[in-house]
Scaffold this motif. Structure first.
Motif, PDB file in Angstrom:
ATOM      1  N   LEU A  20      29.276  37.805  39.202  1.00 45.32           N
ATOM      2  CA  LEU A  20      28.855  38.667  40.316  1.00 45.32           C
ATOM      3  C   LEU A  20      28.794  37.891  41.618  1.00 45.32           C
ATOM      4  CD1 LEU A  20      26.129  40.934  38.701  1.00 45.32           C
ATOM      5  CD2 LEU A  20      28.550  41.399  39.050  1.00 45.32           C
ATOM      6  N   ALA A  21      29.070  38.587  42.717  1.00 43.35           N
ATOM      7  CA  ALA A  21      29.122  37.964  44.033  1.00 43.35           C
ATOM      8  C   ALA A  21      27.735  37.591  44.548  1.00 43.35           C
ATOM      9  CB  ALA A  21      29.819  38.892  45.022  1.00 43.35           C
ATOM     10  N   SER A  22      26.709  38.365  44.127  1.00 45.73           N
ATOM     11  CA  SER A  22      25.349  38.081  44.604  1.00 45.73           C
ATOM     12  C   SER A  22      24.329  38.601  43.600  1.00 45.73           C
ATOM     13  CB  SER A  22      25.102  38.732  45.964  1.00 45.73           C
ATOM     14  OG  SER A  22      24.982  40.134  45.816  1.00 45.73           O
ATOM     15  N   ASN A  23      23.085  38.159  43.772  1.00 43.72           N
ATOM     16  CA  ASN A  23      22.007  38.637  42.895  1.00 43.72           C
ATOM     17  C   ASN A  23      21.716  40.113  43.088  1.00 43.72           C
ATOM     18  OD1 ASN A  23      21.574  36.216  41.611  1.00 43.72           O
ATOM     19  ND2 ASN A  23      20.023  35.524  43.067  1.00 43.72           N
ATOM     20  N   THR A  24      22.084  40.652  44.217  1.00 45.47           N
ATOM     21  CA  THR A  24      21.801  42.065  44.492  1.00 45.47           C
ATOM     22  C   THR A  24      22.852  42.996  43.880  1.00 45.47           C
ATOM     23  OG1 THR A  24      22.979  41.956  46.603  1.00 45.47           O
ATOM     24  CG2 THR A  24      20.589  41.493  46.639  1.00 45.47           C
ATOM     25  N   ALA A  25      23.903  42.442  43.297  1.00 42.97           N
ATOM     26  CA  ALA A  25      24.989  43.270  42.766  1.00 42.97           C
ATOM     27  C   ALA A  25      24.738  43.750  41.335  1.00 42.97           C
ATOM     28  CB  ALA A  25      26.298  42.483  42.821  1.00 42.97           C
ATOM     29  N   HIS A  26      23.708  43.230  40.667  1.00 40.38           N
ATOM     30  CA  HIS A  26      23.502  43.545  39.245  1.00 40.38           C
ATOM     31  C   HIS A  26      23.342  45.036  38.977  1.00 40.38           C
ATOM     32  CE1 HIS A  26      23.234  39.508  37.451  1.00 40.38           C
ATOM     33  NE2 HIS A  26      22.774  39.147  38.637  1.00 40.38           N
ATOM     34  N   GLN A  27      22.468  45.697  39.703  1.00 43.85           N
ATOM     35  CA  GLN A  27      22.194  47.103  39.430  1.00 43.85           C
ATOM     36  C   GLN A  27      23.442  47.967  39.625  1.00 43.85           C
ATOM     37  OE1 GLN A  27      18.905  48.800  41.552  1.00 43.85           O
ATOM     38  NE2 GLN A  27      18.988  50.710  40.425  1.00 43.85           N
ATOM     39  N   ALA A  28      24.139  47.752  40.721  1.00 46.59           N
ATOM     40  CA  ALA A  28      25.353  48.538  40.988  1.00 46.59           C
ATOM     41  C   ALA A  28      26.422  48.239  39.941  1.00 46.59           C
ATOM     42  CB  ALA A  28      25.871  48.237  42.392  1.00 46.59           C
ATOM     43  N   PHE A  29      26.564  46.964  39.577  1.00 49.41           N
ATOM     44  CA  PHE A  29      27.550  46.603  38.555  1.00 49.41           C
ATOM     45  C   PHE A  29      27.202  47.255  37.216  1.00 49.41           C
ATOM     46  CE2 PHE A  29      28.472  43.977  34.878  1.00 49.41           C
ATOM     47  CZ  PHE A  29      29.848  44.094  34.870  1.00 49.41           C
ATOM     48  N   GLU A  86      28.498  30.591  31.074  1.00 48.85           N
ATOM     49  CA  GLU A  86      29.587  30.941  31.987  1.00 48.85           C
ATOM     50  C   GLU A  86      29.584  32.434  32.286  1.00 48.85           C
ATOM     51  OE1 GLU A  86      34.357  30.288  32.596  1.00 48.85           O
ATOM     52  OE2 GLU A  86      33.546  30.186  30.574  1.00 48.85           O
ATOM     53  N   GLY A  87      29.485  32.757  33.555  1.00 51.47           N
ATOM     54  CA  GLY A  87      29.512  34.145  33.986  1.00 51.47           C
ATOM     55  C   GLY A  87      28.152  34.810  33.901  1.00 51.47           C
ATOM     56  N   LYS A 142      37.213  36.737  34.905  1.00 54.16           N
ATOM     57  CA  LYS A 142      38.206  36.002  34.117  1.00 54.16           C
ATOM     58  C   LYS A 142      38.559  36.899  32.941  1.00 54.16           C
ATOM     59  CE  LYS A 142      37.115  32.733  31.174  1.00 54.16           C
ATOM     60  NZ  LYS A 142      36.602  31.519  30.579  1.00 54.16           N
ATOM     61  N   VAL A 143      39.838  37.046  32.636  1.00 55.19           N
ATOM     62  CA  VAL A 143      40.287  37.961  31.587  1.00 55.19           C
ATOM     63  C   VAL A 143      40.980  37.201  30.472  1.00 55.19           C
ATOM     64  CG1 VAL A 143      41.791  39.918  31.049  1.00 55.19           C
ATOM     65  CG2 VAL A 143      40.626  39.815  33.239  1.00 55.19           C
ATOM     66  N   SER A 144      40.670  37.575  29.237  1.00 54.00           N
ATOM     67  CA  SER A 144      41.401  37.108  28.060  1.00 54.00           C
ATOM     68  C   SER A 144      41.856  38.348  27.307  1.00 54.00           C
ATOM     69  CB  SER A 144      40.509  36.255  27.152  1.00 54.00           C
ATOM     70  OG  SER A 144      40.078  35.097  27.819  1.00 54.00           O
ATOM     71  N   LEU A 145      43.125  38.376  26.919  1.00 51.39           N
ATOM     72  CA  LEU A 145      43.661  39.523  26.183  1.00 51.39           C
ATOM     73  C   LEU A 145      43.674  39.224  24.689  1.00 51.39           C
ATOM     74  CD1 LEU A 145      46.669  40.504  28.452  1.00 51.39           C
ATOM     75  CD2 LEU A 145      44.405  41.555  28.345  1.00 51.39           C
ATOM     76  N   SER A 146      43.299  40.210  23.901  1.00 57.06           N
ATOM     77  CA  SER A 146      43.338  40.068  22.455  1.00 57.06           C
ATOM     78  C   SER A 146      44.798  40.150  22.011  1.00 57.06           C
ATOM     79  CB  SER A 146      42.545  41.192  21.799  1.00 57.06           C
ATOM     80  OG  SER A 146      42.728  41.171  20.399  1.00 57.06           O
ATOM     81  N   ILE A 163      29.203  45.643  26.579  1.00 55.19           N
ATOM     82  CA  ILE A 163      28.847  44.754  27.682  1.00 55.19           C
ATOM     83  C   ILE A 163      27.588  43.981  27.301  1.00 55.19           C
ATOM     84  CG2 ILE A 163      27.597  46.575  28.891  1.00 55.19           C
ATOM     85  CD1 ILE A 163      28.433  45.175  31.521  1.00 55.19           C
ATOM     86  N   HIS A 164      27.578  42.701  27.674  1.00 54.15           N
ATOM     87  CA  HIS A 164      26.437  41.828  27.409  1.00 54.15           C
ATOM     88  C   HIS A 164      26.111  41.036  28.666  1.00 54.15           C
ATOM     89  CE1 HIS A 164      26.675  42.264  22.998  1.00 54.15           C
ATOM     90  NE2 HIS A 164      27.961  42.439  23.246  1.00 54.15           N
ATOM     91  N   ARG A 165      24.848  40.964  29.015  1.00 56.96           N
ATOM     92  CA  ARG A 165      24.407  40.031  30.053  1.00 56.96           C
ATOM     93  C   ARG A 165      24.230  38.698  29.351  1.00 56.96           C
ATOM     94  NH1 ARG A 165      19.838  40.871  34.739  1.00 56.96           N
ATOM     95  NH2 ARG A 165      20.441  38.995  35.896  1.00 56.96           N
ATOM     96  N   VAL A 166      24.805  37.631  29.914  1.00 61.82           N
ATOM     97  CA  VAL A 166      24.853  36.352  29.207  1.00 61.82           C
ATOM     98  C   VAL A 166      24.332  35.210  30.058  1.00 61.82           C
ATOM     99  CG1 VAL A 166      26.801  37.058  27.751  1.00 61.82           C
ATOM    100  CG2 VAL A 166      27.248  35.920  29.937  1.00 61.82           C
TER     101      VAL A 166
END
Length: 143
Positions: free
Chosen positions: A77-86, A105-106, A134-138, A99-102
């Motif tokens: 995320l670009a900023s701490n304020t972006a969590h709710q909108a994301f 990394e990330g 960052k994207v990884s494809l199965s 989706i998991h908050r981790v």
């Protein structure tokens, strides 16, 4: 006998049966754990009331309905304020399967299913409004 988590061994056996195949009837489970179907039903309701059983699921093949691209996305995320909108964006997106908050990394890890590379690109373009990724494809599922 009660386990350290407050359920009896028979409840664990019933839970194991349901995890193996949630479509089994209470009567069928009862035959496996040596109880009546009615007694199994009562124990299942108790496990639901305790929040141990939160629901049932269906195993399905997304590729059979055209969801052939399976991506794992690490979101920064670009900023701490972006969590709710994301979180609102990800929660309302049909493409986000999980989706998991981790920590580490990330900020979030997402599992995404879409029908094409173009659809994935469009989803990722929307995601840029909240931060980077960052994207990884199965390339194949093992289990």
């Amino acid at each position: 006998m009660l386990s350290s988590y407050g359920i009896e061994d028979i409840d664990r056996q019933i839970l194991s049966c349901l995890i193996t195949d949630a479509s089994q009837s209470h009567k069928s489970i009862g035959e496996q754990v040596h109880m009546t179907g009615q007694a199994v039903g009562a124990r299942v309701r108790k496990l639901q009331d305790l929040g141990i059983i939160e629901g049932t699921t269906v195993n399905w093949n997304p590729e059979k309905i055209g969801l052939t691209v399976h991506a794992f996305v690490t979101v920064f995320l670009a900023s701490n304020t972006a969590h709710q909108a994301f979180q609102q964006f990800a929660g309302s997106s049909n493409q986000v399967v999980e989706i998991h908050r981790v920590s580490g990394e990330g900020c979030y890890w997402m599992r995404v299913r879409v029908g094409s590379q173009l659809e994935l690109t469009s989803f990722l373009d929307e995601l840029l409004g909240y931060g980077n990724y960052k994207v990884s494809l199965s390339i194949g599922q093992m289990k």
